[in-house]
Write a protein that holds these residues in place. Sequence first.
Motif, PDB file in Angstrom:
ATOM      1  N   GLN A  94       0.845  -1.198   0.000  1.00 48.27           N
ATOM      2  CA  GLN A  94       0.000   0.000   0.000  1.00 48.27           C
ATOM      3  C   GLN A  94       0.879   1.246   0.000  1.00 48.27           C
ATOM      4  O   GLN A  94       0.626   2.200  -0.735  1.00 48.27           O
ATOM      5  N   TYR A  95       1.919   1.230   0.831  1.00 49.57           N
ATOM      6  CA  TYR A  95       2.863   2.350   0.874  1.00 49.57           C
ATOM      7  C   TYR A  95       3.517   2.539  -0.488  1.00 49.57           C
ATOM      8  O   TYR A  95       3.637   3.651  -0.995  1.00 49.57           O
ATOM      9  N   ASN A  96       3.950   1.438  -1.091  1.00 45.59           N
ATOM     10  CA  ASN A  96       4.632   1.510  -2.375  1.00 45.59           C
ATOM     11  C   ASN A  96       3.709   2.070  -3.457  1.00 45.59           C
ATOM     12  O   ASN A  96       4.133   2.883  -4.278  1.00 45.59           O
ATOM     13  N   ASP A  97       2.444   1.648  -3.461  1.00 43.29           N
ATOM     14  CA  ASP A  97       1.480   2.192  -4.419  1.00 43.29           C
ATOM     15  C   ASP A  97       1.310   3.691  -4.221  1.00 43.29           C
ATOM     16  O   ASP A  97       1.265   4.461  -5.185  1.00 43.29           O
ATOM     17  N   SER A  98       1.227   4.126  -2.963  1.00 46.66           N
ATOM     18  CA  SER A  98       1.105   5.552  -2.662  1.00 46.66           C
ATOM     19  C   SER A  98       2.344   6.308  -3.115  1.00 46.66           C
ATOM     20  O   SER A  98       2.245   7.412  -3.661  1.00 46.66           O
ATOM     21  N   ARG A  99       3.517   5.724  -2.900  1.00 44.54           N
ATOM     22  CA  ARG A  99       4.766   6.358  -3.327  1.00 44.54           C
ATOM     23  C   ARG A  99       4.784   6.516  -4.841  1.00 44.54           C
ATOM     24  O   ARG A  99       5.174   7.559  -5.360  1.00 44.54           O
ATOM     25  N   GLN A 100       4.327   5.509  -5.572  1.00 44.27           N
ATOM     26  CA  GLN A 100       4.308   5.591  -7.032  1.00 44.27           C
ATOM     27  C   GLN A 100       3.335   6.668  -7.499  1.00 44.27           C
ATOM     28  O   GLN A 100       3.631   7.414  -8.435  1.00 44.27           O
ATOM     29  N   GLN A 101       2.174   6.768  -6.838  1.00 43.24           N
ATOM     30  CA  GLN A 101       1.224   7.827  -7.180  1.00 43.24           C
ATOM     31  C   GLN A 101       1.837   9.192  -6.914  1.00 43.24           C
ATOM     32  O   GLN A 101       1.672  10.126  -7.696  1.00 43.24           O
ATOM     33  N   TRP A 102       2.558   9.315  -5.802  1.00 47.45           N
ATOM     34  CA  TRP A 102       3.228  10.573  -5.475  1.00 47.45           C
ATOM     35  C   TRP A 102       4.270  10.912  -6.529  1.00 47.45           C
ATOM     36  O   TRP A 102       4.363  12.048  -6.985  1.00 47.45           O
ATOM     37  N   ASP A 103       5.069   9.922  -6.931  1.00 48.22           N
ATOM     38  CA  ASP A 103       6.087  10.154  -7.949  1.00 48.22           C
ATOM     39  C   ASP A 103       5.467  10.675  -9.238  1.00 48.22           C
ATOM     40  O   ASP A 103       6.045  11.521  -9.917  1.00 48.22           O
ATOM     41  N   GLU A 104       4.265  10.188  -9.563  1.00 50.60           N
ATOM     42  CA  GLU A 104       3.581  10.646 -10.770  1.00 50.60           C
ATOM     43  C   GLU A 104       3.120  12.100 -10.645  1.00 50.60           C
ATOM     44  O   GLU A 104       3.056  12.818 -11.627  1.00 50.60           O
TER      45      GLU A 104
END
Length: 149
Positions: A94-104
Amino acid sequence: MERPIDEFLSKTGAIELLCEIDLDGSRFEDLNDDLPVSRQTLAVRLREASEASLIEQETIQGERGTSHKHVLSEKGILLRMQLIKPEGVAKYHQYNDSRQQWDEKKEEIREIASEATVESPNSRYTDGVKALRCFAQSLENGEKGDDGD
């Protein structure tokens, strides 16, 4: 005195590494794509995990020659199972998905901050623009570090 596994787990990217290694094994490049650490840090974590007997390296014979993959050892599997108990791996994903969304979204925030002008006499607005520019600058300086920790 800290135990070797405790010391390993306290380092940047260590828990993430244990969560990201596929049960069938993962190649370095795949791990590098999936983890929020530099190549150098990943290489160090793999070596440390191996020294702590948490992972093992297996040789793969392919069409282009010999390659390697990293697999969890029995000890590594037991540790990962402990991470799973409180749904640690699920929370990590879940954290990793959020991090990827943030990176976008990061680039969009940088563009807004760089285009913002301080024309308003309203000090709250001016302070907000300054804070946004500072934040955007910190994003630029805080990309994947080569800290080795």
